[in-house]
Enzyme design. Structure first.
Site, PDB file in Angstrom:
ATOM      1  CG  ASP A   1      -1.724   1.158   1.652  1.00 42.26           C
ATOM      2  OD1 ASP A   1      -2.042   1.909   0.499  1.00 42.26           O
ATOM      3  OD2 ASP A   1      -2.551   1.666   2.589  1.00 42.26           O
TER       4      ASP A   1
ATOM      5  CE1 TYR B 126      -8.175   5.180   2.839  1.00 39.77           C
ATOM      6  CE2 TYR B 126      -9.089   7.111   1.914  1.00 39.77           C
ATOM      7  CZ  TYR B 126      -8.845   7.272   2.242  1.00 39.77           C
ATOM      8  OH  TYR B 126      -9.241   7.268   3.823  1.00 39.77           O
ATOM      9  CG  HIS B 127      -2.806   3.831  -4.139  1.00 39.40           C
ATOM     10  ND1 HIS B 127      -1.602   5.089  -3.712  1.00 39.40           N
ATOM     11  CD2 HIS B 127      -4.479   4.137  -4.010  1.00 39.40           C
ATOM     12  CE1 HIS B 127      -2.797   6.459  -4.539  1.00 39.40           C
ATOM     13  NE2 HIS B 127      -3.616   5.508  -4.475  1.00 39.40           N
ATOM     14  N   PRO B 128      -4.359  -0.807  -1.984  1.00 38.80           N
ATOM     15  CG  PRO B 128      -6.061  -1.932  -1.179  1.00 38.80           C
ATOM     16  CD  PRO B 128      -5.753  -0.247  -1.330  1.00 38.80           C
TER      17      PRO B 128
END
Length: 545
Positions: A297, A471-473
């Site tokens: 993330d 919010y970048h998994p």
């Protein structure tokens, strides 16, 4: 009752799933079932479609899985908020709409670690171009006639330009297009917005395809497991309207459920670490221990300043002004409601020895948190700053064999020494940029972290208390051929037949920037892999690293 059969079953109508549904049905020769656990992206719900309203769906529960991580050891035991789209369009329907492809070196690295040159930059660039219609027109890097509408902001505040000029004065280059030849430097940011409305994957790809007789889209359909005949995926079982239903796939099952739900579904279906599967009474179909591992993330923090001139969004937060902006947007799709307000940004290196940018900036002409809380009591602005390639790796595990139970999410945030060095650089380099002459007419007092935060220990304490997920998994079903990989470079799940994963979970390493654009590219390329075709590679120069 006969079990319905389709050529392809797609699980997840998110950014990649919408692309797959469109591309696999466009010639009319194949039948497709698309299953989405969430509901429709209602045209009447302004919260989904007004760009400036992004905080509402991102922080509500109607369109959002609303996940929380495990308490993070290195972040004061805080549980981080991880919103994920639960609606047609997936996270593209609730995200911040930033369109950032990543750095050319990201994809060259993917090609290196997978041993497949078809994932290098020159090979994936044609898929970025095919996906896009860019408001400045197409060229060797940008698309001119794709489904996804991309535009730059209008630069309504002078702060946007001042931030870019401050970056140049601090010694960094200016880039005319961070999604083109040169990502490095400061410049205009792009957004997935068209005619004043969010251009989600659902609006861009799925809505135009939904009238096709060979595409069946079911919302409110939670897929519980993939069905197998031996090692071959032959269908899915899903719950809908209180009933459990099955559907058969004559060709392939395509999992496009995202970095959280894709590994969860694989494990529920018996694909994963046999020891973990056994804990939940799930028979092992394929021993693939990397399922759920390699979780990555982006973290970020806000460096905030008071603004000495009324050129920010602060006035727009007053109830009457907010209502007027809403009325204007509803009537015309114009004005301050028609932008995500991330209209300038930058990519820099924390050290000259770093081979390609490792810090990203989003600039916002307001001092506020992502969820709309903790707004400054007056005019302000902020730079969101965060490292791009953390060496920390987390893991996702099942909490239960119940498909409706959220999985256990542990990103192991800030577990590596390099993360701390980069976060300290984020604070110090941001201060250097904002301290330049270009922002002097607007720059007031530093609000966060504040002038008393100076030493490494001070900054570390600030990071522990304030760093948030961007919010970048990704990465939980990564590509590769080693024992830890989940899919091969054609996105086929190891140890299985007729099953692929096509979404952000396949990324071996997180890209330099926001993930929606590369996820849509993965959907475009994944569709061609399924259909046995490919676009010819580009041959364009890129900014030297």
């Amino acid at each position: 009752m006969a079990i319905p059969e389709y050529d392809y079953i797609i699980v997840g109508a998110g950014s990649a799933g919408c692309v797959l549904a469109n591309r696999l049905t466009e010639d009319g020769s194949a039948t497709v079932l698309l299953l989405e656990a969430g509901g429709p992206d209602h045209g009447w719900d302004w919260r989904l479609h007004m760009p400036a309203a992004l905080a509402y769906p991102m922080n509500g529960t109607r369109y959002n899985w609303d996940y929380r991580t495990e308490p993070q050891e290195h972040l004061n035991r805080r549980r981080l908020h991880w919103p994920r789209g639960k609606v047609l369009g997936g996270s593209s329907s609730i995200n911040g709409m930033a369109y950032v492809r990543g750095n050319a070196a990201d994809f060259d690295h993917w090609a290196d670690v997978t041993g497949d040159e078809s994932w290098n930059y020159q090979h994936v660039l044609p898929y970025f171009r095919r996906a896009e219609t860019y408001d400045r027109g197409g060229d060797a890097y940008r698309g001119a006639d794709g489904p996804l509408q991309v535009q730059g902001g209008k630069g309504w505040s002078p702060l946007y330009r001042a931030f870019i000029e401050a970056g140049v004065q601090a010694g960094y280059p200016e880039t005319a297009d961070m999604n083109g030849y040169q990502q490095d430097g400061f410049g205009r940011m792009d957004m997935t917005v068209h005619d004043g409305k969010r251009s989600s994957a659902a609006r861009a790809y799925l809505h135009p395809a939904m009238a096709r007789p060979n595409l069946n889209v079911l919302t409110g359909a939670l897929t519980g497991r993939i069905l197998f005949d031996g090692k071959r995926a032959v269908g899915v079982e899903f719950g809908r309207k209180g009933e459990t239903t099955k559907a058969h796939a004559a060709r392939e099952v395509l999992v496009a459920a995202g970095a959280i739900n894709a590994p969860q579904l694989l494990m529920l279906s018996g694909i994963g670490d046999p020891t973990q599967l056994d804990e939940h009474g799930i028979p092992c179909v394929a021993a693939v221990p990397g399922v759920g591992a390699n979780l990555q993330d982006h973290l970020e923090l806000y460096v905030q300043y008071a603004c000495t001139q009324p050129v920010t969004l602060y006035s727009a937060t007053r109830p009457l002004n907010k209502a007027m902006i809403g009325v204007q947007w509803l009537a015309t799709h114009r004005g301050l409601g028609a932008t995500n307000h991330f209209e300038s940004g930058g990519f820099i290196r924390s050290d000259p020895a770093v081979p390609w940018p490792d810090i990203q900036y989003h600039f916002l002409p307001m001092a506020v948190r992502y969820d709309g809380t903790a707004a400054a009591k007056g005019h302000g602005f902020q730079a969101h700053a965060g490292p791009m390639r953390s060496l920390s790796r987390g893991r996702l595990r099942l909490a239960s064999a119940d498909p409706a139970a959220p999985p256990i999410i542990d990103p192991a945030s800030m577990a590596h020494d390099q993360d701390w060095r980069e976060m300290r650089a984020c604070v110090r380099l941001t201060r250097k940029v904002i301290g330049q002459q270009a922002l002097a007419p607007y720059r007031g007092a530093e609000l966060s972290p504040g002038p008393d935060c100076q030493t490494d220990d001070d900054i570390d304490a600030f990071v522990r208390a304030q760093a948030e997920s961007a919010y970048h998994p990704c990465g939980t079903c990564r590509m590769g051929n080693d024992d830890g990989a989940v899919v091969d470079s054609r996105l086929r799940v190891h140890g299985c037949e007729g099953l692929r994963v096509v979404d952000a979970s396949i990324m071996p390493q997180i890209t330099t920037g926001n993930l929606n654009a590369p996820t849509i590219m993965i959907g475009e390329k994944g569709a061609d892999l399924v259909l046995g075709r490919n676009l010819p590679p580009a041959n364009v120069p890129v900014y030297p690293n």
